[in-house]
Design a protein around this motif. Structure first.
Motif, PDB file in Angstrom:
ATOM      1  N   CYS A  26      66.046  44.750  98.325  1.00  0.00           N
ATOM      2  CA  CYS A  26      64.955  45.523  98.935  1.00  0.00           C
ATOM      3  C   CYS A  26      65.454  46.398 100.087  1.00  0.00           C
ATOM      4  N   GLY A  27      66.701  46.212 100.480  1.00  0.00           N
ATOM      5  CA  GLY A  27      67.276  47.080 101.501  1.00  0.00           C
ATOM      6  C   GLY A  27      67.527  46.447 102.853  1.00  0.00           C
ATOM      7  N   LEU A  28      67.388  45.127 102.957  1.00  0.00           N
ATOM      8  CA  LEU A  28      67.639  44.468 104.233  1.00  0.00           C
ATOM      9  C   LEU A  28      69.113  44.076 104.321  1.00  0.00           C
ATOM     10  N   HIS A  29      69.752  44.449 105.411  1.00  0.00           N
ATOM     11  CA  HIS A  29      71.164  44.117 105.601  1.00  0.00           C
ATOM     12  C   HIS A  29      71.294  42.623 105.851  1.00  0.00           C
ATOM     13  N   MET A  30      72.014  41.925 104.944  1.00  0.00           N
ATOM     14  CA  MET A  30      72.156  40.473 105.037  1.00  0.00           C
ATOM     15  C   MET A  30      73.596  40.044 105.284  1.00  0.00           C
ATOM     16  N   GLY A  31      74.461  40.999 105.609  1.00  0.00           N
ATOM     17  CA  GLY A  31      75.851  40.667 105.895  1.00  0.00           C
ATOM     18  C   GLY A  31      76.792  41.677 105.284  1.00  0.00           C
ATOM     19  N   ASN A  32      77.985  41.767 105.830  1.00  0.00           N
ATOM     20  CA  ASN A  32      79.003  42.685 105.306  1.00  0.00           C
ATOM     21  C   ASN A  32      79.815  42.069 104.186  1.00  0.00           C
ATOM     22  N   GLN A  33      79.919  40.748 104.189  1.00  0.00           N
ATOM     23  CA  GLN A  33      80.690  40.051 103.164  1.00  0.00           C
ATOM     24  C   GLN A  33      79.971  38.756 102.813  1.00  0.00           C
ATOM     25  N   PHE A  34      79.784  38.515 101.522  1.00  0.00           N
ATOM     26  CA  PHE A  34      79.064  37.338 101.060  1.00  0.00           C
ATOM     27  C   PHE A  34      80.011  36.300 100.471  1.00  0.00           C
ATOM     28  N   LEU A  35      79.604  35.059 100.574  1.00  0.00           N
ATOM     29  CA  LEU A  35      80.302  33.974  99.900  1.00  0.00           C
ATOM     30  C   LEU A  35      80.228  34.202  98.398  1.00  0.00           C
ATOM     31  N   GLU A  36      81.337  33.966  97.716  1.00  0.00           N
ATOM     32  CA  GLU A  36      81.391  34.215  96.278  1.00  0.00           C
ATOM     33  C   GLU A  36      80.510  33.241  95.503  1.00  0.00           C
ATOM     34  N   ALA A  37      80.191  33.631  94.269  1.00  0.00           N
ATOM     35  CA  ALA A  37      79.432  32.757  93.378  1.00  0.00           C
ATOM     36  C   ALA A  37      80.238  31.497  93.082  1.00  0.00           C
ATOM     37  N   GLY A  38      79.540  30.446  92.688  1.00  0.00           N
ATOM     38  CA  GLY A  38      80.224  29.197  92.394  1.00  0.00           C
ATOM     39  C   GLY A  38      79.433  28.365  91.418  1.00  0.00           C
ATOM     40  N   ILE A  39      79.908  27.156  91.161  1.00  0.00           N
ATOM     41  CA  ILE A  39      79.227  26.245  90.243  1.00  0.00           C
ATOM     42  C   ILE A  39      77.842  25.931  90.780  1.00  0.00           C
ATOM     43  N   GLY A  40      76.843  26.089  89.940  1.00  0.00           N
ATOM     44  CA  GLY A  40      75.469  25.839  90.351  1.00  0.00           C
ATOM     45  C   GLY A  40      74.816  27.027  91.019  1.00  0.00           C
ATOM     46  N   ASN A  41      75.581  28.113  91.195  1.00  0.00           N
ATOM     47  CA  ASN A  41      75.016  29.306  91.830  1.00  0.00           C
ATOM     48  C   ASN A  41      75.744  30.523  91.277  1.00  0.00           C
ATOM     49  N   THR A  42      75.548  30.771  89.992  1.00  0.00           N
ATOM     50  CA  THR A  42      76.334  31.788  89.285  1.00  0.00           C
ATOM     51  C   THR A  42      75.986  33.206  89.690  1.00  0.00           C
ATOM     52  N   GLN A  43      74.805  33.431  90.279  1.00  0.00           N
ATOM     53  CA  GLN A  43      74.406  34.770  90.698  1.00  0.00           C
ATOM     54  C   GLN A  43      74.882  35.103  92.105  1.00  0.00           C
ATOM     55  N   GLU A  47      75.460  34.400 101.122  1.00  0.00           N
ATOM     56  CA  GLU A  47      75.622  33.882 102.474  1.00  0.00           C
ATOM     57  C   GLU A  47      76.602  34.759 103.240  1.00  0.00           C
ATOM     58  N   ASP A  48      76.186  35.225 104.386  1.00  0.00           N
ATOM     59  CA  ASP A  48      77.063  35.989 105.276  1.00  0.00           C
ATOM     60  C   ASP A  48      78.220  35.075 105.681  1.00  0.00           C
ATOM     61  N   VAL A  49      79.443  35.455 105.322  1.00  0.00           N
ATOM     62  CA  VAL A  49      80.585  34.565 105.565  1.00  0.00           C
ATOM     63  C   VAL A  49      80.818  34.337 107.059  1.00  0.00           C
ATOM     64  N   ASP A  50      80.373  35.255 107.919  1.00  0.00           N
ATOM     65  CA  ASP A  50      80.570  35.068 109.357  1.00  0.00           C
ATOM     66  C   ASP A  50      79.746  33.887 109.868  1.00  0.00           C
TER      67      ASP A  50
END
Length: 274
Positions: A26-43, A47-50
């Protein structure tokens, strides 16, 4: 602080990733870098890694499991930890007028965020305790499947015919009660947090109704909280097929008072929901 800040708040396996992905679209800035997908969360976790790294580091410094599946929120932060948090907030605020983040571990830090960001808005997602505990068990099971599938050969055959049929039962016996205590700790912390905020500062959404009420959530963020967003069709992201089968966890809870306590907290939060 003049920024418009949204903090996604919810227990692990409650739909925080889906909600955050949607708001990001929708256009809300949620972080510059996200935690990668993993088991149980394929999409993706979205999460903002900071914040993720900060929370994990502080938990480890308090001799708590950095995965956040703990039964007691943090009672205090050291001076260095407080300074690190304020520095992180300043860096985020300096680059964006409107922004937010999600990490379920945020629930363990709520009193500190309430102090550092007194004007923040909280979007809380509530998922019933039986589904959350079940989902945590299912994720552990999926991790076992992944491990043995990668091995192949004889270990894979042993897993398939000897271990797999009994693994969920073993996981339910071992982890159900602890995971329920974690759910209670997280959602009790959320409830106590909301009781110290004006109703205008938070919005509680029931996971079960998110597919039907997401437009109301969007309208509230846009019209009431003045976030500048463009509506993204939630149904293009929501995939019911990704929701794991709910296991019956009640017979594995040795202390029945925990079930009653969870039900009471859930009822009180549901009373605050859309």
């Amino acid at each position: 602080m003049s920024n418009n800040v949204l903090i996604i708040t919810g227990m692990h396996r409650s739909g925080t990733s889906l909600l955050t992905q949607w708001l990001y679209r929708c256009g809300l800035h949620m972080g510059n870098q996200f935690l990668e997908a993993g088991i149980g969360n394929t999409q993706g976790h979205y999460e903002d890694v900071d914040f993720y790294n900060y929370h994990q580091r502080v938990l480890s410094e308090h001799d708590l499991n950095k995965d956040g599946l703990v039964t007691t929120p943090l009672q205090s932060l050291s001076e260095a930890q407080q300074q690190s948090l304020r520095r992180l907030i300043r860096e985020k605020a300096a680059s964006q007028v409107q922004w937010g983040w999600k990490d379920p571990r945020t629930c363990l830090f709520l009193p500190f965020y309430r102090e550092v960001l007194p004007d923040a808005r909280y979007l809380v997602i509530l998922r019933d305790y039986k589904s959350v505990v079940s989902s945590l068990i299912q994720r552990r099971y999926a991790e076992s499947v992944h491990k043995y599938e990668r091995k192949g050969g004889l270990p894979r055959l042993i897993w398939k015919h000897c271990k797999a049929p009994y693994r969920k039962e073993k996981l339910l016996r071992k982890h159900s009660e602890h995971n329920l205590k974690v759910w209670i700790s997280y959602n009790e912390a959320i409830l106590q947090h909301l009781l110290q905020l004006p109703p205008s500062a938070y919005l509680v959404v029931d996971h079960a109704f998110l597919a039907n009420c997401n437009r109301k959530v969007f309208d509230h963020l846009s019209a009431t909280w003045n976030f500048r967003l463009d509506y993204y069709n939630f149904n293009t992201l929501y995939k019911k097929s990704l929701i794991s089968e709910r296991l019956d966890i009640t017979s594995y809870i040795k202390d029945p008072s925990l079930l009653q306590k969870a039900a009471d907290i859930q009822c009180r939060l549901q009373a605050l929901a859309l």
